[in-house]
Design a protein around this motif. Structure first.
Motif: not given
Lengths: 324, 325
Positions: A192-197, B48, B256, B274, B293
């Motif tokens: 996912d985009v936040t994890i990817q970041d 997500e 992000s 993030s 978070r």
């Protein structure tokens, strides 16, 4: 500048298929200096992964034919190496992170076993390979990728971890012993985009801290922009444009790069571009001349006959197109 | 334009997971979603993986029976399972799935694939079938000689075009697009999105566009809703939404996104680092589900779940930080 760590010269890789040879790589030139972060960008199926897998010679050897080209690692051709020398490169020189962390980890061994195996087979001395030391190194690597409680993680199986955690473990395995070059094959694409970041930031931080070189394979121009110093744009087995990251986005020159950049949806809005007409060619019968000409809006008669070479525009910016 | 075509009222869909101790444990995949989609709109639903976007889509399609709440479509309650829905309703609601590789039958050719909806709904006489299929292929800009191709011989983009043609075969008024381009390259994505927008104009369709790509939504959606752990946490008109993102999760998402130009970089909210991952929906944290978070959490967030409030005209947000004002 000093000599590059890795220097790929005119690499041709063909796959044997039922219908004949699929001529995927058609003369790839790429080099990486020490401490440099290089991006390799292109659409799916344009040969990015094939290029990088041939560096480690992990393509299925019975199906692959390399008619021409050299992959020089510190001046020594990887394609000519014997098993012993190759083992040396794989365990002490170059490491790779794969796209799908779930597929890269073995589901039947604990994470700890898999990381310690990397250390056991590395080029470390006997003394450094004592049991306690191996465990310490592994724990240290896990905490370096910001995973809390390394002890518990060492004893868990990959399926007990989330996708982001698995990718962190893969990164930990790639950096647990000292390496000069790290090849990352779309490490964030499956996340996912936040994890990817998070994963990208971690990767960049570690590469910088350890003074490693990085080759980042990605299909996303945005990722390449944030992660790398220099970008190679690849289309259908050819490098079509090379430039410093800033230059590539400020003044892209190749029609393919322009098309790609236009196709990316922008946060600034303004609607969608038309995309690039057509699709990646059939490698069994690739088009003659410039392989991009069937899709190119600026193609002329010469493009069908002759293959353009990379021409220097100054400051390391190179473009393979007759119209530039 | 402002006429609602689809309303979700407190929609819930739970899945049972057995756990030791004999106690019933549920995954709250969709947990009280209120959403109104107007006629002719492109509603962007962003989240997500694991946030419940697809479950919501499947509940609307009737593939899952809702656990609670109601789905109102054209002033008619349709919160029943697929088997109890009328044929004319099924004709009006269609879906395009994410992966065209697995949503098209590999042992059928394109003609057989496109034939089925036409036959089921009795939309073409036997002699007219071929003509109708050629028409369909032309609406998605594929040439008639695709009729006898099999999906395996086609590229990902072309396959997705066939999926779209199949969804449009019954002439629906409401189409759910469940990440139709996330498996495709950007150059092909641009082509498909353009075609979808053209079709929307021509056929006066309403889209519920499910995606994880916020920059795509910036360009095509009229309104955007963000989902996190089965709940909508922010919803606004697209322009308003990107000008003034309110929810901390939205700001984290936006910061992000990897972008390709400096102008875009300037639009991102100040770097929100993030952290953490989406928790398991079996074990949703108490209070606000995002508090683990959240960079701006307070004591209140760990105790009470915030309610949706209208912080600005048409801009809804579910966060305690805006409730005080």
């Amino acid at each position: 500048m000093d000599n590059p760590i890795l220097d790929i010269r005119d690499l041709h890789v063909w796959y044997r298929t039922y219908g004949g040879y699929a001529k995927v790589l058609d003369g790839v030139n790429l080099f990486v200096h020490k401490g440099e972060k290089v991006g390799l960008v292109g659409e799916a199926g344009c040969g990015k992964t094939t290029t990088m897998r041939s560096v480690l010679r992990i393509l299925p050897e019975s199906q692959v034919h390399t008619p021409r080209g050299q992959i020089l690692y510190h001046g020594q051709d990887i394609l000519q190496m014997n098993q012993r020398e190759l083992h040396h490169v794989r365990t002490g020189g170059v490491s790779m992170i794969f796209q799908e962390p779930a597929a890269a980890l073995n589901p039947v061994f604990t994470v700890g076993t898999q990381i310690t195996d990397v250390i056991k087979y590395s080029g470390l001395s006997k003394q450094e390979k004592q049991k306690d030391n191996i465990k310490n190194l592994a724990m240290q690597a896990i905490s370096e990728v910001y995973i809390a409680d390394p002890e518990r993680i060492m004893n868990s199986y990959p399926n007990q971890l989330s996708g982001g955690m698995k990718q962190r473990i893969c990164i930990a395995m790639a950096i647990v012993t000292a390496r000069e070059l790290l090849i990352a094959d779309e490490p964030g694409t499956a996340l996912d985009v936040t994890i990817q970041d998070q994963v990208h930031k971690l990767l960049r931080g570690l590469v910088e801290k350890k003074g490693m070189s990085l080759i980042m394979i990605t299909h996303s121009l945005g990722v390449a922009r944030e992660m790398t110093d220099r970008i190679y744009v690849m289309y259908a087995g050819n490098i079509v444009e090379v430039a410093k990251s800033g230059d590539l986005f400020r003044k892209p020159r190749h029609p393919y790069t322009l098309g790609l950049l236009e196709s990316v949806p922008k946060l600034t809005g303004g609607g969608m571009a038309e995309g690039i007409y057509g699709q990646i060619p059939d490698y069994l019968r690739p088009p003659g001349g410039c392989r991009f000409h069937p899709r190119c809006p600026r193609a002329i008669a010469r493009c069908q006959e002759e293959k353009p070479n990379l021409a220097d525009l100054g400051d390391g910016h190179q473009v393979a197109c007759f119209q530039v | 334009m402002t006429e609602p075509i689809m309303e979700l009222k407190d929609l819930k869909r739970y899945f049972l997971v057995h756990k030791s101790g004999g106690k019933q444990v549920f995954v709250k995949a969709v947990d009280g979603v209120n959403l109104t989609i107007n006629q002719g709109e492109v509603m962007g639903l962003v989240g997500e993986s694991g946030s419940g976007k697809s479950t919501l889509a499947y509940a609307v399609m009737g593939m899952y029976k809702p656990t609670g709440g109601r789905i109102i479509f054209k002033n008619q309650d349709i919160s029943v399972s697929s088997a109890k829905r009328s044929l004319s309703l099924k004709k009006d609601l269609q879906i395009v799935f994410q992966d065209p590789g697995s949503s098209l039958n590999p042992s059928q050719n394109i003609k057989q694939i496109l034939e089925l909806p036409l036959k089921v709904h009795g939309l073409a006489k036997k002699g007219d079938l071929d003509k109708k299929i050629i028409d369909l292929l032309q609406t998605v800009e594929l040439s008639p000689n695709y009729m006898y191709k099999s999906p395996a011989t086609m590229g990902g983009g072309e396959r997705q075009m066939v999926s779209i043609a199949r969804a449009l075969a019954t002439d629906p008024s409401f189409v759910i697009l469940d990440e139709p381009t996330s498996a495709l390259d950007v150059s092909i994505q641009a082509k498909i999105i353009n075609m979808l927008l053209k079709l929307q104009q021509a056929k006066r369709l309403t889209y519920l566009f499910i995606t994880h790509d916020l920059s795509l939504m910036r360009n095509i959606a009229t309104r955007v809703a963000i989902m996190y752990l089965g709940k909508v946490c922010e919803m606004a008109d697209t322009v308003q939404f990107f000008k003034n993102p309110m929810h901390p999760y939205t700001r984290m998402l936006l910061s992000s996104i990897p972008v390709v130009s400096e102008e875009e970089e300037a639009l991102k909210p100040q770097k929100v680092v993030s952290t953490g991952e989406i928790p398991s929906p079996v074990d949703v944290p108490p209070g606000c589900s995002f508090h683990l978070r959240c960079p701006e959490k307070t004591g209140l967030c760990t105790k009470a779940d915030p309610v949706m409030i209208e912080a600005a005209s048409g801009h809804f947000v579910r966060c305690h930080a805006y409730a005080k004002m």
